[in-house]
Design an enzyme around this catalytic site. Structure first.
Site, PDB file in Angstrom:
ATOM      1  N   ASP A 135       1.078  -0.503  -0.166  1.00 45.53           N
ATOM      2  CA  ASP A 135       0.255   0.049  -0.756  1.00 45.53           C
ATOM      3  C   ASP A 135       1.023   1.488  -0.224  1.00 45.53           C
ATOM      4  O   ASP A 135       1.710   0.902   0.244  1.00 45.53           O
ATOM      5  CB  ASP A 135      -1.285  -0.275   1.353  1.00 45.53           C
ATOM      6  CG  ASP A 135      -1.660   0.809   1.645  1.00 45.53           C
ATOM      7  OD1 ASP A 135      -2.572   1.608   0.724  1.00 45.53           O
ATOM      8  OD2 ASP A 135      -1.511   1.986   2.221  1.00 45.53           O
ATOM      9  N   ASP A 187      -0.139   4.950   0.463  1.00 45.46           N
ATOM     10  CA  ASP A 187       0.010   6.044   2.267  1.00 45.46           C
ATOM     11  C   ASP A 187      -0.291   5.622   2.960  1.00 45.46           C
ATOM     12  O   ASP A 187      -1.221   4.615   3.533  1.00 45.46           O
ATOM     13  CB  ASP A 187      -1.037   6.775   1.399  1.00 45.46           C
ATOM     14  CG  ASP A 187      -2.432   7.402   2.335  1.00 45.46           C
ATOM     15  OD1 ASP A 187      -1.591   8.841   3.076  1.00 45.46           O
ATOM     16  OD2 ASP A 187      -3.205   7.399   2.874  1.00 45.46           O
ATOM     17  N   GLY A 193      -7.097   4.065   2.526  1.00 42.60           N
ATOM     18  CA  GLY A 193      -7.439   2.762   1.928  1.00 42.60           C
ATOM     19  C   GLY A 193      -9.136   2.993   1.192  1.00 42.60           C
ATOM     20  O   GLY A 193      -8.984   2.392   0.028  1.00 42.60           O
ATOM     21  N   ARG A 234     -11.724   8.377  -3.202  1.00 39.17           N
ATOM     22  CA  ARG A 234     -11.864   9.961  -3.072  1.00 39.17           C
ATOM     23  C   ARG A 234     -13.488  10.112  -2.593  1.00 39.17           C
ATOM     24  O   ARG A 234     -13.806  10.263  -1.915  1.00 39.17           O
ATOM     25  CB  ARG A 234     -10.930  10.847  -3.675  1.00 39.17           C
ATOM     26  CG  ARG A 234     -11.481  11.980  -3.832  1.00 39.17           C
ATOM     27  CD  ARG A 234     -10.570  12.879  -5.158  1.00 39.17           C
ATOM     28  NE  ARG A 234      -9.309  12.497  -5.282  1.00 39.17           N
ATOM     29  CZ  ARG A 234      -8.778  12.191  -6.659  1.00 39.17           C
ATOM     30  NH1 ARG A 234      -9.418  13.512  -7.669  1.00 39.17           N
ATOM     31  NH2 ARG A 234      -7.789  11.720  -6.951  1.00 39.17           N
ATOM     32  N   SER A 274      -5.438   5.184  -4.193  1.00 40.37           N
ATOM     33  CA  SER A 274      -5.033   6.948  -4.335  1.00 40.37           C
ATOM     34  C   SER A 274      -4.720   6.660  -6.382  1.00 40.37           C
ATOM     35  O   SER A 274      -3.966   5.787  -6.393  1.00 40.37           O
ATOM     36  CB  SER A 274      -3.514   7.438  -4.145  1.00 40.37           C
ATOM     37  OG  SER A 274      -3.739   8.426  -4.879  1.00 40.37           O
ATOM     38  N   ASN A 281      -2.918   9.389  -7.232  1.00 36.68           N
ATOM     39  CA  ASN A 281      -1.795   9.935  -7.345  1.00 36.68           C
ATOM     40  C   ASN A 281      -1.035   9.468  -7.346  1.00 36.68           C
ATOM     41  O   ASN A 281       0.180  10.144  -6.971  1.00 36.68           O
ATOM     42  CB  ASN A 281      -2.362  11.558  -5.739  1.00 36.68           C
ATOM     43  CG  ASN A 281      -3.567  12.533  -6.428  1.00 36.68           C
ATOM     44  OD1 ASN A 281      -3.377  13.093  -7.583  1.00 36.68           O
ATOM     45  ND2 ASN A 281      -4.681  12.523  -5.181  1.00 36.68           N
ATOM     46  N   ASP A 294      -1.273  -0.199   5.965  1.00 35.93           N
ATOM     47  CA  ASP A 294      -2.132   0.406   7.161  1.00 35.93           C
ATOM     48  C   ASP A 294      -3.216   0.151   7.557  1.00 35.93           C
ATOM     49  O   ASP A 294      -3.864   1.484   8.409  1.00 35.93           O
ATOM     50  CB  ASP A 294      -1.148   1.986   6.701  1.00 35.93           C
ATOM     51  CG  ASP A 294      -2.554   2.627   5.706  1.00 35.93           C
ATOM     52  OD1 ASP A 294      -2.459   2.289   4.900  1.00 35.93           O
ATOM     53  OD2 ASP A 294      -2.248   3.665   6.392  1.00 35.93           O
TER      54      ASP A 294
HETATM   55  P1  B16 Z   1      -6.819  10.202  -3.884  1.00 31.31           P
HETATM   56  P2  B16 Z   1      -3.790   4.246  -0.392  1.00 31.31           P
HETATM   57  C1  B16 Z   1      -5.725   5.755  -0.268  1.00 31.31           C
HETATM   58  O1  B16 Z   1      -4.619   5.693  -0.684  1.00 31.31           O
HETATM   59  C2  B16 Z   1      -5.601   7.081   1.275  1.00 31.31           C
HETATM   60  O2  B16 Z   1      -5.409   5.522   1.806  1.00 31.31           O
HETATM   61  C3  B16 Z   1      -7.266   7.347   0.988  1.00 31.31           C
HETATM   62  O3  B16 Z   1      -7.031   7.420   2.595  1.00 31.31           O
HETATM   63  C4  B16 Z   1      -7.448   7.746  -0.395  1.00 31.31           C
HETATM   64  O4  B16 Z   1      -8.480   8.362  -0.213  1.00 31.31           O
HETATM   65  C5  B16 Z   1      -7.581   6.793  -1.374  1.00 31.31           C
HETATM   66  O5  B16 Z   1      -5.868   6.525  -1.116  1.00 31.31           O
HETATM   67  C6  B16 Z   1      -7.387   7.937  -2.905  1.00 31.31           C
HETATM   68  O6  B16 Z   1      -6.842   8.483  -2.650  1.00 31.31           O
HETATM   69  O7  B16 Z   1      -8.067  10.718  -3.828  1.00 31.31           O
HETATM   70  O8  B16 Z   1      -5.234  10.839  -3.913  1.00 31.31           O
HETATM   71  O9  B16 Z   1      -7.334   9.515  -4.869  1.00 31.31           O
HETATM   72  O10 B16 Z   1      -3.913   3.897   1.212  1.00 31.31           O
HETATM   73  O11 B16 Z   1      -4.431   2.943  -1.088  1.00 31.31           O
HETATM   74  O12 B16 Z   1      -2.056   3.733  -0.556  1.00 31.31           O
HETATM   75 MG    MG Z   2      -2.478   3.826   3.197  1.00 38.27          MG
END
Ligand code: B16
Ligand code: MG
Length: 214
Positions: free
Chosen positions: A8, A10, A45, A48, A115, A117, A169
């Protein structure tokens, strides 16, 4: 036998979770919706738009889809301002050293992140060309706890799901990995949950648990 590790992003590779919180908090304050760090834990996780829906549950108003899209976009602009300030200094040395050791041990390494991003974040911390595969929020229909993002990572690596270990996480991510028949190591906020196979006090503990699986 573990052949691949799917990370993962973030909250595991780097701490972008704090920026998600700041950006959502700014939006929630503007909309006069209560939102604190405890509420933020529910968003780990989660995609958005689903995150926004969770935040809006505490609002007395009902919003149209177009308005919700605009809110999500606004949050993302604030979030990206933080991401744009990230540098290689935001990649902890312990994480980089451990990744390198895992690679030297012959393991395939991938990212499995919800994400959209992901590529920007990896570029900021200097890892855009490091992983053998990247599966992210731009490539999936269903977000964690659905296993799609991890299945896609394993498919890209051409590794059987049973031979993959996921590092997460978020409890949602741990559930996702288990429902794809993968092993899962929980870290940080997910540490101690009853879904994961292993619990990491710190990132380099991965090297220890791998020895116990082999
Ligand atoms: P984005 P991960 C997740 O990343 C985040 O934990 C979560 O809080 C967020 O809403 C999601 O990505 C979408 O992110 O807005 O950048 O597309 O933990 O799966 O790496
Ligand atoms: Mg995460």
């Amino acid at each position: 036998m573990i052949e691949a590790i799917i990370f993962d992003l973030d909250g595991v590779i780097c701490s972008t979770d704090q920026y998600h919180y700041k950006a959502w908090k700014e939006l929630a304050d503007e909309l006069d919706i209560p939102f604190d760090e405890k509420d933020n834990e529910k968003l780990r996780g989660v995609s958005r738009m689903e995150s926004l829906d969770i935040i809006l549950e505490k609002s007395s108003k009902k919003y149209l889809n177009d308005e919700k899209q605009a809110f999500a976009e606004k949050k993302n602009i604030i979030y990206q301002q933080y991401l744009n300030q990230m540098t290689v200094e935001d990649l902890p040395k312990e994480v980089m050293d451990t990744l390198q050791k895992l690679r030297n041990n012959g393991l395939k390494l991938a990212i499995g992140s919800s994400s959209k991003n992901t590529l920007l974040i990896l570029k900021q911390i200097g890892l855009e060309n490091f992983f053998d595969a990247i599966s992210d929020g731009t490539m999936i229909t269903y977000s964690k706890p659905h296993p799609e993002v991890f299945m896609k990572a394993a498919d890209l690596l051409n590794v059987n799901y049973k031979h993959c270990l996921v590092v997460e996480d978020a409890v949602a991510g741990c559930i996702a990995a288990k429902s794809a028949s993968m092993k899962v190591a929980a870290i940080a906020s997910a540490y101690g949950n009853n879904v994961a196979d292993f619990h990491l006090n710190c990132f380099k503990d991965l090297l220890i648990i791998l020895n116990t699986i082999k």
